[in-house]
Design a protein around this motif. Structure first.
Motif, PDB file in Angstrom:
ATOM      1  N   HIS A   1       0.830 -13.221  -1.288  1.00 49.91           N
ATOM      2  CA  HIS A   1       0.377 -14.025  -2.418  1.00 49.91           C
ATOM      3  C   HIS A   1       1.578 -14.085  -3.367  1.00 49.91           C
ATOM      4  O   HIS A   1       1.661 -13.322  -4.343  1.00 49.91           O
ATOM      5  CB  HIS A   1      -0.823 -13.377  -3.091  1.00 49.91           C
ATOM      6  CG  HIS A   1      -1.959 -13.091  -2.151  1.00 49.91           C
ATOM      7  ND1 HIS A   1      -2.455 -14.024  -1.275  1.00 49.91           N
ATOM      8  CD2 HIS A   1      -2.708 -11.963  -1.953  1.00 49.91           C
ATOM      9  CE1 HIS A   1      -3.460 -13.492  -0.589  1.00 49.91           C
ATOM     10  NE2 HIS A   1      -3.621 -12.247  -0.975  1.00 49.91           N
TER      11      HIS A   1
ATOM     12  N   GLY B   1      -6.808 -11.974  -4.100  1.00 48.85           N
ATOM     13  CA  GLY B   1      -6.753 -12.977  -3.038  1.00 48.85           C
ATOM     14  C   GLY B   1      -5.806 -14.082  -3.421  1.00 48.85           C
ATOM     15  O   GLY B   1      -5.072 -13.977  -4.414  1.00 48.85           O
TER      16      GLY B   1
ATOM     17  N   ALA C   1      -5.782 -15.782  -7.079  1.00 47.61           N
ATOM     18  CA  ALA C   1      -5.575 -14.960  -8.281  1.00 47.61           C
ATOM     19  C   ALA C   1      -4.434 -15.487  -9.143  1.00 47.61           C
ATOM     20  O   ALA C   1      -4.435 -15.306 -10.363  1.00 47.61           O
ATOM     21  CB  ALA C   1      -5.313 -13.508  -7.896  1.00 47.61           C
TER      22      ALA C   1
ATOM     23  N   ASN D   1       2.888 -10.287  -4.831  1.00 52.89           N
ATOM     24  CA  ASN D   1       2.081  -9.399  -3.979  1.00 52.89           C
ATOM     25  C   ASN D   1       2.307  -9.767  -2.516  1.00 52.89           C
ATOM     26  O   ASN D   1       2.343 -10.941  -2.176  1.00 52.89           O
ATOM     27  CB  ASN D   1       0.610  -9.646  -4.367  1.00 52.89           C
ATOM     28  CG  ASN D   1      -0.419  -8.827  -3.590  1.00 52.89           C
ATOM     29  OD1 ASN D   1      -1.521  -9.299  -3.394  1.00 52.89           O
ATOM     30  ND2 ASN D   1      -0.098  -7.631  -3.143  1.00 52.89           N
TER      31      ASN D   1
ATOM     32  N   ALA E   1       3.988  -4.631 -12.203  1.00 55.25           N
ATOM     33  CA  ALA E   1       3.398  -5.594 -11.265  1.00 55.25           C
ATOM     34  C   ALA E   1       2.305  -6.400 -11.977  1.00 55.25           C
ATOM     35  O   ALA E   1       1.590  -5.867 -12.823  1.00 55.25           O
ATOM     36  CB  ALA E   1       2.823  -4.873 -10.063  1.00 55.25           C
ATOM     37  N   ARG E   2       2.173  -7.671 -11.613  1.00 56.30           N
ATOM     38  CA  ARG E   2       1.186  -8.526 -12.282  1.00 56.30           C
ATOM     39  C   ARG E   2      -0.243  -8.179 -11.902  1.00 56.30           C
ATOM     40  O   ARG E   2      -1.192  -8.615 -12.571  1.00 56.30           O
ATOM     41  CB  ARG E   2       1.450 -10.000 -11.960  1.00 56.30           C
ATOM     42  CG  ARG E   2       2.687 -10.524 -12.664  1.00 56.30           C
ATOM     43  CD  ARG E   2       3.037 -11.907 -12.201  1.00 56.30           C
ATOM     44  NE  ARG E   2       2.373 -12.948 -12.953  1.00 56.30           N
ATOM     45  CZ  ARG E   2       2.761 -13.376 -14.150  1.00 56.30           C
ATOM     46  NH1 ARG E   2       3.779 -12.815 -14.767  1.00 56.30           N
ATOM     47  NH2 ARG E   2       2.131 -14.359 -14.750  1.00 56.30           N
ATOM     48  N   LYS E   3      -0.411  -7.466 -10.815  1.00 54.87           N
ATOM     49  CA  LYS E   3      -1.744  -6.960 -10.504  1.00 54.87           C
ATOM     50  C   LYS E   3      -1.609  -5.658  -9.744  1.00 54.87           C
ATOM     51  O   LYS E   3      -0.583  -5.412  -9.102  1.00 54.87           O
ATOM     52  CB  LYS E   3      -2.566  -8.004  -9.735  1.00 54.87           C
ATOM     53  CG  LYS E   3      -1.979  -8.414  -8.420  1.00 54.87           C
ATOM     54  CD  LYS E   3      -2.744  -9.576  -7.808  1.00 54.87           C
ATOM     55  CE  LYS E   3      -2.470  -9.639  -6.314  1.00 54.87           C
ATOM     56  NZ  LYS E   3      -3.024 -10.822  -5.662  1.00 54.87           N
TER      57      LYS E   3
ATOM     58  N   ASP F   1       2.030 -14.043  -7.313  1.00 55.89           N
ATOM     59  CA  ASP F   1       1.740 -12.803  -8.047  1.00 55.89           C
ATOM     60  C   ASP F   1       2.731 -11.690  -7.740  1.00 55.89           C
ATOM     61  O   ASP F   1       2.581 -10.574  -8.257  1.00 55.89           O
ATOM     62  CB  ASP F   1       0.345 -12.282  -7.677  1.00 55.89           C
ATOM     63  CG  ASP F   1      -0.759 -13.133  -8.257  1.00 55.89           C
ATOM     64  OD1 ASP F   1      -0.611 -13.559  -9.415  1.00 55.89           O
ATOM     65  OD2 ASP F   1      -1.770 -13.352  -7.563  1.00 55.89           O
TER      66      ASP F   1
ATOM     67  N   CYS G   1       2.806  -4.760  -4.573  1.00 56.47           N
ATOM     68  CA  CYS G   1       3.000  -5.836  -5.545  1.00 56.47           C
ATOM     69  C   CYS G   1       4.131  -5.424  -6.484  1.00 56.47           C
ATOM     70  O   CYS G   1       4.168  -4.278  -6.939  1.00 56.47           O
ATOM     71  CB  CYS G   1       1.692  -6.079  -6.312  1.00 56.47           C
ATOM     72  SG  CYS G   1       1.720  -7.506  -7.406  1.00 56.47           S
TER      73      CYS G   1
END
Lengths: 358, 358
Positions: free
Chosen positions: B266, B45, B48, B271, A77-79, B269, B237
């Motif tokens: 989001h 958020g 990002a 997410n 995952a990217r974050k 990302d 995510c």
């Protein structure tokens, strides 16, 4: 938008592999650097001003710890907010906490257009001021490299070019063709307000490649300029607004030295390198090189900067760690090291000065 | 380009302070979040996708450790390779390693121009595919938010708007005026290739502010839509290319549930959040909410994603940590925790599941 690699892979080989996909990995340290080593030193390079450093471009790793455990530091995952950031703990740990066996990297789309510009300045302070002003304007640069006149002369000699022998900024602007040219015009204006002269820009692939190759091979050009010398390559980094000050103070001392000391700077990050060319068999030379390095480091630390922006600590910068971070931070590092490697078998003697106790 | 703050400061207050300088701090979690809490959860958020998460925007901290030591994790330089990354170790540690007393943040220039666009799609998969295609094209978005039709209806009801009740993407493009509009046109084309309809864009400050305020206040609109319910807000995510899959699979199950479960994502990302509205006094409701949350988490983990992209672990997601990272990684976290807080006095019971041994 990610790729899984072994740590021995070079970043240049990786980019050859990624090119047909229209992708690249946006870290560009010295030619020959490998992904594992780049993780070890938390490296960056000229593109860090746009894409961040190694800490910003690694998603996950597999690492073998001192006790033999193989850990995965994160997923793809990217974050993620799932627990302590083991990835970032390993990045910059110089092999002292584990052996990296696999790295998952974020990759980027190759920009569809770019423009490279260069401009000369009467003083290194003017050049640094323009780098600072550019960053403050929110102009999207992908590179802002500063070279002092000593470095420009060495590059001219090595490449048969005739760039004006003066402090010089090299910019790269990326995005769409229109946007890259729009940013280029803005920077031209800022440069001219700060005594910039000879502003030129290049948008042909050949010209751009030649310019960046010259810059990339700066260290080799230096070694060619002083065939019997070794290079003490040092780097410091200061808050952006202090760059002009720090580089000006350092340069006064470097220019007064008998040693040849070209400067190259990733100016958009407040980071600069001096390549101190000295004869290691000459004791006076060695002392002088050490004195110059120390002067730069202390100047940077007095400005709330760091003794190393991207090269790492190793043993050479051990002695500045306490001045930079304080004893308690180093004690904390020692505790982390001891927790993961109680027998001190992983690259012992690096990063944490020997006098620091648990 | 940096600012030193105390941890209790809210990000919205900080941005009020920075505005006259033409600067802002580019993290935008829920209204009311404080800088210290944002460090604690490694928050992000909607911005990002352009500016990174909290880990990318903190330069340094002061932290009081369990033994009373006050440490400085780094200096003000924008990058450093001087030792272990204590800053990133603290970010995301949810108060389990120390008490943050001061934070140095990177700030950004407020973009001179921005364009906000919205577009509807026949299915959530089409919308997610457009988010993915946009990222793959290298288009510089500063926001790519996806809302499902359930969320759009709730927002319409709360705000008296009449957006098409369908899966919807909201984009923001930044840069110069010309560049923002250029990127907007490109995304319009991509959206139309994927059955997008009703593409609209906004460049007046009032329209843009209204749209983002609506999006920001989504949670409150949900609570207004179900006045006796509580919200179980969960987030996962996944790697970007798996987003369409993950969100489609999750939505099938969410749509079949008797509970109201709007999705906001989001998307740039990978997410997404589901706001599961349930009556906590109703046992069946509570069970169902838990089941939905677990389904989403397991679906994300099976795609090499994370059980939490930005909300953190706390106690609620403790049980997924081993499935996500493996026992050895958790054991490593426990060793780090024990090294810095041997008496377990710092926010005990969080992040590391109780069955993990040293």
């Amino acid at each position: 938008m990610d790729v899984v690699v072994e740590p021995g892979l070079g970043w240049m080989e990786l980019n050859e592999y990624l090119k047909p996909y229209g992708l690249f990995f946006p870290l560009d340290p010295g030619p020959g650097a490998s992904i594992g080593g780049m993780c070890g030193t938390r490296c960056s390079g000229s593109l860090a001003v746009r894409y961040g450093t190694m800490k910003d471009n690694v998603l996950a790793m597999k690492v073998v710890l001192a006790n033999g455990d193989l850990i995965k530091t994160a997923n793809r995952a990217r974050k993620s907010s799932a627990g302590y950031d083991l990835t970032r703990l390993m990045i910059g740990s110089e092999g002292t906490l584990g052996v990296i066996t696999e790295v998952t990297l974020k990759v980027q789309k190759i920009p569809e257009a770019s423009v490279v510009a260069i401009c000369s300045f009467p003083s290194i302070k003017d050049a640094a001021d323009v780098a600072i002003a550019t960053m403050h304007c929110g102009i999207q640069v992908s590179r802002v490299e500063l070279l002092d006149e000593v470095m420009v002369k060495i590059l001219n000699d090595a490449n048969g070019t005739d760039f004006q022998v003066a402090p010089t900024l090299m910019f790269e602007f990326i995005g769409t063709d229109a946007y890259a040219h729009e940013q280029n015009l803005r920077v031209k204006k800022i440069a001219e307000e700060h005594q910039g002269s000879g502003f030129q820009y290049f948008d042909s692939p050949e010209d751009k490649e030649t310019l960046w190759r010259m810059r990339k091979e700066a260290l080799w050009a230096c070694l060619a300029a002083a065939p019997h010398a070794e290079a003490m390559t040092t780097d410091v980094c200061v808050p952006l607004t202090r760059l002009a000050d720090c580089i000006t103070k350092s340069k006064e001392v470097l220019d007064a030295s008998p040693l040849l000391c070209p400067i190259v700077s990733h100016a958009g990050d407040g980071n600069f390198h001096t390549i101190i060319l000295f004869d290691p068999s000459n004791e006076e030379h060695t002392k002088e090189a050490t004195r110059l390095n120390e002067f730069m480091v202390h100047t940077a630390l007095a400005m709330n900067g760091t003794c190393t922006g991207e090269h790492g600590v190793g043993t050479g910068k051990l002695k500045y760690m306490e001045e930079e971070l304080g004893y308690e931070a180093l004690k904390t590092m020692k505790k982390l090291k001891h927790a993961l490697d109680p027998n001190n078998i992983m690259n012992p003697g690096k990063i944490i000065p020997p006098h620091v106790c648990l």
